[in-house]
Design an enzyme around this catalytic site. Sequence first.
Site, PDB file in Angstrom:
ATOM      1  N   SER A  94       0.802  -1.217   0.000  1.00  0.00           N
ATOM      2  CA  SER A  94       0.000   0.000   0.000  1.00  0.00           C
ATOM      3  C   SER A  94       0.839   1.273   0.000  1.00  0.00           C
ATOM      4  CB  SER A  94      -0.909  -0.005   1.228  1.00  0.00           C
ATOM      5  OG  SER A  94      -0.152  -0.361   2.361  1.00  0.00           O
ATOM      6  N   THR A 127      -1.412   3.036   4.307  1.00  0.00           N
ATOM      7  CA  THR A 127      -0.574   4.240   4.252  1.00  0.00           C
ATOM      8  C   THR A 127       0.362   4.310   5.448  1.00  0.00           C
ATOM      9  OG1 THR A 127      -2.327   5.465   3.178  1.00  0.00           O
ATOM     10  CG2 THR A 127      -0.720   6.770   4.414  1.00  0.00           C
ATOM     11  N   THR A 155       1.759   6.975   0.349  1.00  0.00           N
ATOM     12  CA  THR A 155       0.838   5.878   0.052  1.00  0.00           C
ATOM     13  C   THR A 155       0.741   5.610  -1.450  1.00  0.00           C
ATOM     14  OG1 THR A 155      -1.422   5.107   0.510  1.00  0.00           O
ATOM     15  CG2 THR A 155      -1.210   7.359  -0.217  1.00  0.00           C
ATOM     16  N   VAL A 174      -7.033  10.773  -6.154  1.00  0.00           N
ATOM     17  CA  VAL A 174      -6.074  11.190  -5.127  1.00  0.00           C
ATOM     18  C   VAL A 174      -6.830  11.192  -3.803  1.00  0.00           C
ATOM     19  CG1 VAL A 174      -4.722  13.140  -4.254  1.00  0.00           C
ATOM     20  CG2 VAL A 174      -4.623  12.561  -6.685  1.00  0.00           C
ATOM     21  N   ASP A 212      -6.522  11.399   0.751  1.00  0.00           N
ATOM     22  CA  ASP A 212      -6.177  12.394   1.771  1.00  0.00           C
ATOM     23  C   ASP A 212      -4.673  12.552   1.981  1.00  0.00           C
ATOM     24  OD1 ASP A 212      -6.252   9.677   2.757  1.00  0.00           O
ATOM     25  OD2 ASP A 212      -5.855  10.510   4.748  1.00  0.00           O
ATOM     26  N   GLY A 236      -6.555   5.180   6.200  1.00  0.00           N
ATOM     27  CA  GLY A 236      -7.912   4.687   5.988  1.00  0.00           C
ATOM     28  C   GLY A 236      -8.537   5.315   4.764  1.00  0.00           C
ATOM     29  N   GLY A 238      -9.555   7.644   2.464  1.00  0.00           N
ATOM     30  CA  GLY A 238      -9.182   9.055   2.340  1.00  0.00           C
ATOM     31  C   GLY A 238     -10.346   9.990   2.075  1.00  0.00           C
TER      32      GLY A 238
HETATM   33  N1  ASP Z   1      -5.630   7.116   3.177  1.00  0.00           N
HETATM   34  C1  ASP Z   1      -5.190   6.450   1.991  1.00  0.00           C
HETATM   35  C2  ASP Z   1      -5.963   6.931   0.808  1.00  0.00           C
HETATM   36  O1  ASP Z   1      -7.161   7.127   0.937  1.00  0.00           O
HETATM   37  C3  ASP Z   1      -5.264   4.982   2.032  1.00  0.00           C
HETATM   38  C4  ASP Z   1      -5.047   4.308   3.346  1.00  0.00           C
HETATM   39  O2  ASP Z   1      -4.479   4.836   4.278  1.00  0.00           O
HETATM   40  O3  ASP Z   1      -5.486   3.173   3.461  1.00  0.00           O
HETATM   41  O4  ASP Z   1      -5.403   7.050  -0.245  1.00  0.00           O
END
Ligand code: ASP
Length: 309
Positions: free
Chosen positions: A68, A170, A188, A199, A201, A222, A224
């Site tokens: 990831s 991430t 990430t 794109v 967060d 998580g 985003g």
């Molecule tokens: N936050 C990241 C995104 O949404 C992915 C992740 O942390 O799982 O791109």
Amino acid sequence: MLGTGLATGLKIPADSYSKESKPIILSTWNHGLRANEVAWDIIKKNGKAIDAVEAGVRETEADPKVSSVGLGGAPDRDGKVTLDACIMNELGDAGAVAFLQNILHPISLARKVMEDTPHVMLVGLGAEKFAYEKGFKKTELLTAKAKLAYEEWLKTSKYKPIINIENHDTIGQIALDKHQHFSGACTTSGLSYKMSGRVGDSPIIGAGLFVDPEYGAATATGLGEKVMKTLGSFLIVELMRQGASPQEACEEGIKRIMKQANNKLDFQIGYIAIDKNGHHGAAAVHKGFQYAITQEGVHELRDAKIMAG
Ligand code: ASP
């Protein structure tokens, strides 16, 4: 390139910190343990938090086993690995890259954006071109393993974010160094099999990461889309600025998202935060979110407080 004079010019008031604060490093997920070891090696020798977090998350970016982040990251639905990252230093300066391809270390490119341009964010081909200008090498990021998994996915092409998939996501890393300076980094490959051009967060200042020179730092992992709609990391640092502890602030950040989601909680979000006193907090919607914490050279993996159920 402008090169200099791009910092905010903000001077950190010496008396705004507790003199007692010991260095602390927090990172998201279990891959954060290794990233913390690397960052601690720098901080323990009186190094700067900004150098520590850059080096820390570079370790994760280069690890092909982490599906990831960086090399070995899952591609988008067109089979392309596209990367997002941002970094903030002890002055609140920021740099970010998004929808970046073929570059192994987006976090270092984000730092170059911060330090060597008048901008905060470069995306796509513009970011890639800037990387080559700065001497970064073109790198194939789609590993054989990630390609196989993608080909398997193509058979059904069903898209649905899965909570805690493989328990790693991430990497966001935040640190307070011995000089009482904060910095943070977040990097990430985003959601697996996302739409081309999506794109999240992670490269958005205030969403995936925020550092306030005086009060603290927070970072997110998580789904985003949920974090972006509440500018989660900024919210958490702002709550700390208003007097909340890092734990209270992380919990409130998660509660806001849960409320906005009308309790349809089919997603995961995890937040971590540190404050000027060297205290920390962590919260998540569901169980399964772990974070790495380093204090006095001891590295540990801990469970975040669960807010759902
Ligand atoms: N936050 C990241 C995104 O949404 C992915 C992740 O942390 O799982 O791109």
